[in-house]
Design a protein around this motif. Structure first.
Motif, mmCIF file in Angstrom:
data_model
loop_
_atom_site.group_PDB
_atom_site.id
_atom_site.type_symbol
_atom_site.label_atom_id
_atom_site.label_comp_id
_atom_site.label_asym_id
_atom_site.label_seq_id
_atom_site.Cartn_x
_atom_site.Cartn_y
_atom_site.Cartn_z
ATOM 1 N N ALA A 1 27.038 41.506 36.600
ATOM 2 C CA ALA A 1 28.165 41.972 37.414
ATOM 3 C C ALA A 1 29.279 40.921 37.449
ATOM 4 O O ALA A 1 30.463 41.256 37.352
ATOM 5 C CB ALA A 1 27.698 42.299 38.832
ATOM 6 N N LEU A 2 28.906 39.650 37.569
ATOM 7 C CA LEU A 2 29.897 38.577 37.567
ATOM 8 C C LEU A 2 30.640 38.538 36.238
ATOM 9 O O LEU A 2 31.871 38.466 36.201
ATOM 10 C CB LEU A 2 29.239 37.225 37.837
ATOM 11 C CG LEU A 2 30.146 35.995 37.653
ATOM 12 C CD1 LEU A 2 31.335 36.031 38.597
ATOM 13 C CD2 LEU A 2 29.339 34.723 37.833
ATOM 14 N N GLU B 1 41.584 39.919 43.969
ATOM 15 C CA GLU B 1 41.505 41.358 43.681
ATOM 16 C C GLU B 1 40.102 41.786 43.259
ATOM 17 O O GLU B 1 39.649 42.879 43.597
ATOM 18 C CB GLU B 1 42.507 41.683 42.562
ATOM 19 C CG GLU B 1 42.472 43.110 42.061
ATOM 20 C CD GLU B 1 43.404 43.297 40.865
ATOM 21 O OE1 GLU B 1 43.037 44.090 39.975
ATOM 22 O OE2 GLU B 1 44.480 42.668 40.816
ATOM 23 N N LEU B 2 39.391 40.903 42.540
ATOM 24 C CA LEU B 2 38.076 41.252 41.987
ATOM 25 C C LEU B 2 36.903 40.784 42.844
ATOM 26 O O LEU B 2 35.746 40.937 42.457
ATOM 27 C CB LEU B 2 37.951 40.669 40.570
ATOM 28 C CG LEU B 2 38.934 41.265 39.564
ATOM 29 C CD1 LEU B 2 38.953 40.438 38.289
ATOM 30 C CD2 LEU B 2 38.588 42.716 39.280
ATOM 31 N N GLN C 1 31.073 40.921 34.139
ATOM 32 C CA GLN C 1 31.947 42.098 34.032
ATOM 33 C C GLN C 1 33.257 41.851 34.782
ATOM 34 O O GLN C 1 34.339 42.198 34.301
ATOM 35 C CB GLN C 1 31.233 43.346 34.557
ATOM 36 C CG GLN C 1 30.141 43.833 33.625
ATOM 37 C CD GLN C 1 29.283 44.934 34.235
ATOM 38 O OE1 GLN C 1 29.169 45.067 35.449
ATOM 39 N NE2 GLN C 1 28.661 45.711 33.362
ATOM 40 N N LYS C 2 33.164 41.229 35.964
ATOM 41 C CA LYS C 2 34.372 40.898 36.722
ATOM 42 C C LYS C 2 35.217 39.860 35.982
ATOM 43 O O LYS C 2 36.445 39.960 35.955
ATOM 44 C CB LYS C 2 34.015 40.383 38.115
ATOM 45 C CG LYS C 2 33.500 41.455 39.056
ATOM 46 C CD LYS C 2 33.185 40.885 40.415
ATOM 47 C CE LYS C 2 32.703 41.968 41.380
ATOM 48 N NZ LYS C 2 32.494 41.424 42.732
ATOM 49 N N ASP D 1 31.086 35.055 42.682
ATOM 50 C CA ASP D 1 31.184 36.450 43.100
ATOM 51 C C ASP D 1 30.814 36.495 44.582
ATOM 52 O O ASP D 1 29.701 36.129 44.963
ATOM 53 C CB ASP D 1 30.227 37.317 42.273
ATOM 54 C CG ASP D 1 30.394 38.799 42.531
ATOM 55 O OD1 ASP D 1 30.875 39.186 43.615
ATOM 56 O OD2 ASP D 1 30.014 39.588 41.648
ATOM 57 N N CYS E 1 41.411 36.749 41.049
ATOM 58 C CA CYS E 1 40.113 36.468 41.676
ATOM 59 C C CYS E 1 39.993 37.222 42.998
ATOM 60 O O CYS E 1 38.971 37.874 43.257
ATOM 61 C CB CYS E 1 39.937 34.964 41.911
ATOM 62 S SG CYS E 1 39.545 34.021 40.443
ATOM 63 N N LEU F 1 36.262 37.601 43.759
ATOM 64 C CA LEU F 1 35.790 36.309 43.272
ATOM 65 C C LEU F 1 36.495 35.213 44.046
ATOM 66 O O LEU F 1 37.628 35.387 44.489
ATOM 67 C CB LEU F 1 36.092 36.148 41.779
ATOM 68 C CG LEU F 1 35.508 37.199 40.844
ATOM 69 C CD1 LEU F 1 36.079 37.045 39.442
ATOM 70 C CD2 LEU F 1 33.989 37.102 40.822
ATOM 71 N N THR G 1 37.092 41.576 33.258
ATOM 72 C CA THR G 1 38.253 42.278 33.817
ATOM 73 C C THR G 1 39.361 41.282 34.133
ATOM 74 O O THR G 1 40.530 41.523 33.826
ATOM 75 C CB THR G 1 37.854 43.068 35.080
ATOM 76 O OG1 THR G 1 36.838 44.007 34.738
ATOM 77 C CG2 THR G 1 39.045 43.788 35.684
ATOM 78 N N LEU G 2 39.010 40.159 34.736
ATOM 79 C CA LEU G 2 39.989 39.126 35.056
ATOM 80 C C LEU G 2 40.698 38.669 33.784
ATOM 81 O O LEU G 2 41.928 38.593 33.738
ATOM 82 C CB LEU G 2 39.294 37.939 35.735
ATOM 83 C CG LEU G 2 40.193 36.807 36.211
ATOM 84 C CD1 LEU G 2 39.623 36.200 37.486
ATOM 85 C CD2 LEU G 2 40.353 35.732 35.170
#
Length: 160
Positions: free
Chosen positions: A12-13, A56-57, A15-16, A80, A54, A59, A19-20
């Motif tokens: 999951a981290l 927004e996601l 994946q974020k 995360d 960060c 983080l 995206t970042l």
């Protein structure tokens, strides 16, 4: 079961982080380097690029100093918030007693560890070659979930 959860948290981290990186773009060169008569992206430019994404996601970016028997270090972490899964980049600082020089080294190390962690365009790599300051020490990059860590890279001296 716990190992599956930790692995899922890391997935999951990452994946974020993907995206970042997809949204991030490049860092702007807004500062002047009068010694080399060039422009470069300072630490604030890096933070202005990364921190809103960060947030927004979900983080959190932290940068800290630490010391152990090997010396003083700057460590950059991206964590995360939901899972505590974390990626880190650590750089050993030079041994300095002049606080102004140490402050400058810390600022450089914060920029370099953040750039390395997210593969942000390195702006000053040619400056090290021009001044003969090659051979930076890369200490450790790791990913972790909670207190357990998995080392991803561990190297000694690297020449650029």
């Amino acid at each position: 079961m716990q190992e599956n959860t930790e692995q899922s948290n890391l997935v999951a981290l990452f994946q974020k982080l993907h995206t970042l990186k997809t949204k991030m773009g490049t860092v702007a060169k807004t500062s002047d380097n009068p010694f080399f008569k060039s422009k470069y992206a300072d630490l604030n430019s890096h933070l202005e690029l990364v921190e809103p994404l960060c947030k927004e996601l979900g983080l959190v970016l932290t940068q800290s100093t630490a010391a152990n028997q090997l010396g003083n270090f700057v460590k950059t972490d991206i964590t995360d918030i939901a899972t505590s899964a974390q990626v880190s980049s650590t750089l050993k600082l030079p041994e300095l007693t002049d606080m102004q020089k140490l402050g400058s080294a810390i600022t450089y190390a914060r920029r370099y560890t953040l750039s390395a962690l997210l593969a942000i365009q390195a702006e000053d790599d040619d400056a090290a070659v021009a001044t003969g300051n090659v051979g930076a020490k890369v200490v450790k990059t790791s990913a972790s979930v909670g207190p357990k860590k998995q080392n991803l890279v561990e190297t000694g001296k690297r020449d650029f």
